[in-house]
Scaffold this active site. Structure first.
Site, PDB file in Angstrom:
ATOM      1  N   THR A   1      51.203 -99.708  16.147  1.00 42.94           N
ATOM      2  CA  THR A   1      52.307 -99.721  16.674  1.00 42.94           C
ATOM      3  C   THR A   1      52.531 -99.339  17.989  1.00 42.94           C
ATOM      4  OG1 THR A   1      53.378 -99.336  14.431  1.00 42.94           O
ATOM      5  CG2 THR A   1      55.029 -99.157  16.276  1.00 42.94           C
ATOM      6  N   ASN A   2      51.636 -98.135  18.372  1.00 45.85           N
ATOM      7  CA  ASN A   2      51.702 -97.695  19.525  1.00 45.85           C
ATOM      8  C   ASN A   2      50.590 -97.334  20.160  1.00 45.85           C
ATOM      9  OD1 ASN A   2      54.983 -97.369  20.136  1.00 45.85           O
ATOM     10  ND2 ASN A   2      54.922 -96.235  18.569  1.00 45.85           N
TER      11      ASN A   2
ATOM     12  N   ASP B   1      40.917 -93.237  13.563  1.00 51.02           N
ATOM     13  CA  ASP B   1      42.241 -92.155  13.948  1.00 51.02           C
ATOM     14  C   ASP B   1      41.865 -91.215  12.670  1.00 51.02           C
ATOM     15  OD1 ASP B   1      42.845 -94.248  12.036  1.00 51.02           O
ATOM     16  OD2 ASP B   1      45.086 -93.830  12.545  1.00 51.02           O
ATOM     17  N   ARG B   2      41.746 -91.632  11.403  1.00 48.65           N
ATOM     18  CA  ARG B   2      41.725 -90.735  10.373  1.00 48.65           C
ATOM     19  C   ARG B   2      40.420 -89.796  10.534  1.00 48.65           C
ATOM     20  NH1 ARG B   2      42.122 -94.144   4.919  1.00 48.65           N
ATOM     21  NH2 ARG B   2      42.772 -91.842   3.994  1.00 48.65           N
TER      22      ARG B   2
END
Length: 307
Positions: A10-11, A109-110
């Site tokens: 999303t971003n 990212d996790r």
């Protein structure tokens, strides 16, 4: 200075770090149609607006869960700053073993969040005080089959990261600093959009805290279901994760809606809006120092991974 880039579905977040200090945190939409040149202009303009001396940015690190944007971000860094970024992927040292059944399926990212959360947990193995109704490492019954709680030993405490992103993810890190796995649930915005689009008489509402749990109009009723419903989801899943893991776990949250949901929960202890950027800094430092850590992050699967 270090430019850290976190590319989500999303971003996209951009962090400018000087040492351990995050000087600036910028954000834009994950527009897949933009070119590297367009992103270069956009980011330079955003930094100029913050009066950042771009000539001082001499290093960069990128974590992306959107494969089509990964090369675009590399191009952005090369064009705008004239440097080659470190991309979190194959061969990158994280210092964290990954115990997932197929490590290639874990979103970058996790892992980045898990690295930052484990470092935070080592500095804060126990909460400063036990709030009523919250399960902490120092409370009786918080440990089942694990080490004895309440001794301030970081080796006896794990950590759970709750990330309120496009998906709401729960990531578990063992007391030894190993990435174990976790839970992926539909994100708050995704769930709300599904409700708005499938219910003919329900209009879009702002995702905000309602005045009370019992809504007396459609707007407050939907806000209650979204906010308190997700707070209940968090508490329920964290409780199940703690019981299954069998050792004390601290809980830290991040993501766009974390500050809205966290105060309504009984399990989230800390909200860190910059957790992912901190994790990117740590991974960059471990690779820049040629640290011989025990693990590297495996390549992301073709087609991407969830954030």
């Amino acid at each position: 200075m270090l430019l850290a880039i976190d590319v989500g579905n999303t971003n996209i977040s951009f962090g400018v770090l000087e040492g351990e200090a995050l000087r600036h945190h910028l954000r834009c939409e994950s527009a897949r149609a933009r070119t590297a040149d367009e992103y270069a202009v956009l980011v330079r303009q955003m930094l100029d607006l913050r009066r950042v001396d771009v000539d001082r940015i001499d290093s960069a690190v990128i974590a992306s869960v959107v494969p089509t944007l990964t090369d675009t971000m590399v191009g952005l860094v090369e064009r705008a700053f004239g440097i080659e970024p470190l991309v979190v992927g194959p061969g990158i040292k994280t210092g964290m073993s990954i115990l997932y059944e197929n490590p290639r399926e874990v979103g970058a990212d996790r892992i980045v969040n898990a690295v930052a959360a484990h470092e935070w947990m080592k500095r804060h193995p126990e909460p400063p005080h036990a709030a009523p109704g919250r399960e902490h490492a120092s409370e009786p019954g918080a440990t089942r089959g694990g080490a004895e709680p309440g001794r301030g030993d970081s080796a006896a405490t794990g950590v759970i990261v709750v990330d309120f992103g496009t998906a709401t993810t729960f990531d578990c890190v063992t007391p030894k600093g190993e990435y174990l796995g976790g839970v992926i649930a539909p994100g708050i915005q995704i769930s709300a959009e599904a409700l708005f689009s499938r219910a003919a008489r329900l209009s879009r509402v702002e995702i905000a805290l309602p005045p009370r749990v019992v809504g007396r109009n459609p707007v407050h009723s939907m806000q209650s279901g979204i906010v308190y419903g997700y707070a209940g989801l968090v508490d329920g899943l964290v409780g199940r994760l703690r019981r299954e893991l069998g050792y004390p776990c601290r809980v830290i949250a991040t993501g766009g809606l974390a500050r809205l949901i966290a105060p309504q929960t009984e399990t989230i202890e800390v909200v860190d809006d910059d957790l992912t950027l901190t994790g990117l800094r740590l991974i960059y430092e471990r690779n820049a120092e040629r640290n011989s850590g025990p693990a590297t992050l495996p390549p992301a699967p073709r087609g991407g991974s969830q954030d």
